[in-house]
Scaffold this motif. Structure first.
Motif, PDB file in Angstrom:
ATOM      1  N   ASP A 116       0.876  -1.075   0.050  1.00 12.71           N
ATOM      2  CA  ASP A 116       0.026   0.050   0.120  1.00 12.71           C
ATOM      3  C   ASP A 116       0.801   1.255  -0.040  1.00 12.71           C
ATOM      4  O   ASP A 116       1.533   1.434   1.040  1.00 12.71           O
ATOM      5  N   LEU A 117       0.764   2.029  -0.999  1.00 15.01           N
ATOM      6  CA  LEU A 117       1.508   3.243  -1.133  1.00 15.01           C
ATOM      7  C   LEU A 117       1.130   4.390  -0.160  1.00 15.01           C
ATOM      8  O   LEU A 117      -0.008   4.842  -0.177  1.00 15.01           O
ATOM      9  N   GLU A 118       2.017   4.688   0.772  1.00 11.89           N
ATOM     10  CA  GLU A 118       1.821   5.911   1.661  1.00 11.89           C
ATOM     11  C   GLU A 118       1.545   7.233   0.957  1.00 11.89           C
ATOM     12  O   GLU A 118       2.624   7.548  -0.130  1.00 11.89           O
ATOM     13  N   GLY A 119       0.478   8.124   1.170  1.00 12.73           N
ATOM     14  CA  GLY A 119       0.434   9.242   0.490  1.00 12.73           C
ATOM     15  C   GLY A 119      -0.330   9.099  -0.799  1.00 12.73           C
ATOM     16  O   GLY A 119      -0.659  10.097  -1.398  1.00 12.73           O
ATOM     17  N   GLY A 120      -0.615   7.992  -1.232  1.00 10.91           N
ATOM     18  CA  GLY A 120      -1.063   7.830  -2.573  1.00 10.91           C
ATOM     19  C   GLY A 120      -0.514   8.435  -3.664  1.00 10.91           C
ATOM     20  O   GLY A 120       0.601   8.654  -3.810  1.00 10.91           O
ATOM     21  N   ILE A 121      -1.387   8.794  -4.769  1.00  8.08           N
ATOM     22  CA  ILE A 121      -1.106   9.706  -5.870  1.00  8.08           C
ATOM     23  C   ILE A 121      -0.377  10.942  -5.472  1.00  8.08           C
ATOM     24  O   ILE A 121       0.518  11.298  -5.939  1.00  8.08           O
ATOM     25  N   LYS A 122      -0.988  11.425  -4.456  1.00  5.85           N
ATOM     26  CA  LYS A 122      -0.346  12.825  -3.918  1.00  5.85           C
ATOM     27  C   LYS A 122       1.010  12.785  -3.547  1.00  5.85           C
ATOM     28  O   LYS A 122       1.941  13.486  -3.860  1.00  5.85           O
ATOM     29  N   GLY A 123       1.231  11.535  -2.928  1.00  5.31           N
ATOM     30  CA  GLY A 123       2.732  11.304  -2.353  1.00  5.31           C
ATOM     31  C   GLY A 123       3.622  11.097  -3.468  1.00  5.31           C
ATOM     32  O   GLY A 123       4.872  11.412  -3.593  1.00  5.31           O
ATOM     33  N   TRP A 124       3.078  10.112  -4.427  1.00  5.01           N
ATOM     34  CA  TRP A 124       3.872   9.927  -5.677  1.00  5.01           C
ATOM     35  C   TRP A 124       4.165  11.355  -6.237  1.00  5.01           C
ATOM     36  O   TRP A 124       5.205  11.555  -6.975  1.00  5.01           O
ATOM     37  N   LYS A 125       3.328  12.203  -6.770  1.00 10.72           N
ATOM     38  CA  LYS A 125       3.468  13.496  -7.297  1.00 10.72           C
ATOM     39  C   LYS A 125       4.493  14.308  -6.740  1.00 10.72           C
ATOM     40  O   LYS A 125       5.424  14.896  -7.252  1.00 10.72           O
ATOM     41  N   ALA A 126       4.298  14.228  -5.308  1.00  9.10           N
ATOM     42  CA  ALA A 126       5.273  15.225  -4.427  1.00  9.10           C
ATOM     43  C   ALA A 126       6.610  14.740  -4.401  1.00  9.10           C
ATOM     44  O   ALA A 126       7.667  15.648  -4.302  1.00  9.10           O
ATOM     45  N   ALA A 127       6.719  13.361  -4.924  1.00  9.42           N
ATOM     46  CA  ALA A 127       8.232  12.836  -4.957  1.00  9.42           C
ATOM     47  C   ALA A 127       8.890  12.779  -6.438  1.00  9.42           C
ATOM     48  O   ALA A 127       9.663  12.395  -6.822  1.00  9.42           O
ATOM     49  N   ASP A 128       8.155  13.873  -7.232  1.00  8.46           N
ATOM     50  CA  ASP A 128       8.462  13.958  -8.561  1.00  8.46           C
ATOM     51  C   ASP A 128       8.688  13.002  -9.444  1.00  8.46           C
ATOM     52  O   ASP A 128       9.365  12.716 -10.473  1.00  8.46           O
ATOM     53  N   LYS A 129       7.405  11.852  -9.099  1.00  9.24           N
ATOM     54  CA  LYS A 129       7.339  10.535 -10.229  1.00  9.24           C
ATOM     55  C   LYS A 129       6.413  10.829 -11.321  1.00  9.24           C
ATOM     56  O   LYS A 129       5.432  11.620 -10.927  1.00  9.24           O
ATOM     57  N   LYS A 130       6.598  10.169 -12.217  1.00 12.06           N
ATOM     58  CA  LYS A 130       5.865  10.316 -13.307  1.00 12.06           C
ATOM     59  C   LYS A 130       4.631   9.854 -13.305  1.00 12.06           C
ATOM     60  O   LYS A 130       4.043   8.876 -12.700  1.00 12.06           O
ATOM     61  N   VAL A 131       3.466  10.608 -13.805  1.00  9.73           N
ATOM     62  CA  VAL A 131       2.145  10.328 -13.907  1.00  9.73           C
ATOM     63  C   VAL A 131       1.569  10.394 -15.181  1.00  9.73           C
ATOM     64  O   VAL A 131       1.998  11.099 -16.055  1.00  9.73           O
ATOM     65  N   VAL A 132       1.031   9.215 -15.665  1.00 14.92           N
ATOM     66  CA  VAL A 132       0.609   9.117 -17.003  1.00 14.92           C
ATOM     67  C   VAL A 132      -1.051   9.290 -17.232  1.00 14.92           C
ATOM     68  O   VAL A 132      -1.693   8.976 -16.036  1.00 14.92           O
ATOM     69  N   GLN A 133      -1.424   9.537 -18.482  1.00 15.21           N
ATOM     70  CA  GLN A 133      -2.883   9.337 -18.768  1.00 15.21           C
ATOM     71  C   GLN A 133      -3.197   8.021 -19.088  1.00 15.21           C
ATOM     72  O   GLN A 133      -2.632   7.396 -19.977  1.00 15.21           O
ATOM     73  N   PRO A 134      -4.158   7.349 -18.539  1.00 15.82           N
ATOM     74  CA  PRO A 134      -4.651   6.221 -19.021  1.00 15.82           C
ATOM     75  C   PRO A 134      -5.119   6.141 -20.484  1.00 15.82           C
ATOM     76  O   PRO A 134      -5.534   7.070 -21.046  1.00 15.82           O
TER      77      PRO A 134
END
Length: 134
Positions: A116-134
């Motif tokens: 389970d990812l801590e902080g969800g997609i918000k945490g992912w973005k805050a860590a400057d990780k790539k987000v894609v459009q499905p």
């Protein structure tokens, strides 16, 4: 039985309870950080990644390779029940609340390796990780 033997047995039992509550196989495992999530994903390229948010949230951007199965939808359990229980399953939501619920449900269904990812997609973005459009 003398007092030392009783104390020793009690102490051993107490240590066992403490150890079990901290065990990594506990169903109350904490969420993993973004770094740990990436490391686990790299170590398990066959992992199933589930974005448990609503379809609208999913469509606004997700983690590459994620499938959308909304944990709040009645079809969540039937859909995840068809997945391979021997694989690592990685879940995330917006900030961590719904994914904790999804993780618990998956574990109740017999999935043994759920991350389970801590902080969800918000945490992912805050860590400057790539987000894609499905």
């Amino acid at each position: 039985m003398n007092l030392n033997t009783q104390f020793s047995g009690l102490f051993t039992a107490l240590l066992f309870v403490i150890f079990q509550s901290c065990s990594p196989t506990s169903s109350s495992d904490p969420q993993v950080t973004v770094t740990e999530f990436v490391e686990i994903r790299t170590a398990h390229p066959e992992a199933i990644i589930i974005d448990v948010r609503t379809p609208a949230e999913y469509n606004s951007g997700t983690i590459e390779g994620a499938n959308n199965i909304n944990v709040l939808d009645d079809s969540f359990v039937p859909k995840v029940s068809t997945l391979d229980k021997s694989k690592t399953v990685m879940v995330f939501c917006k900030s961590g609340g719904r994914s904790a619920r999804a993780k618990a449900q998956l574990q109740e269904l017999g999935f043994t390796d759920v991350v389970d990812l801590e902080g969800g997609i918000k945490g992912w973005k805050a860590a400057d990780k790539k987000v894609v459009q499905p």
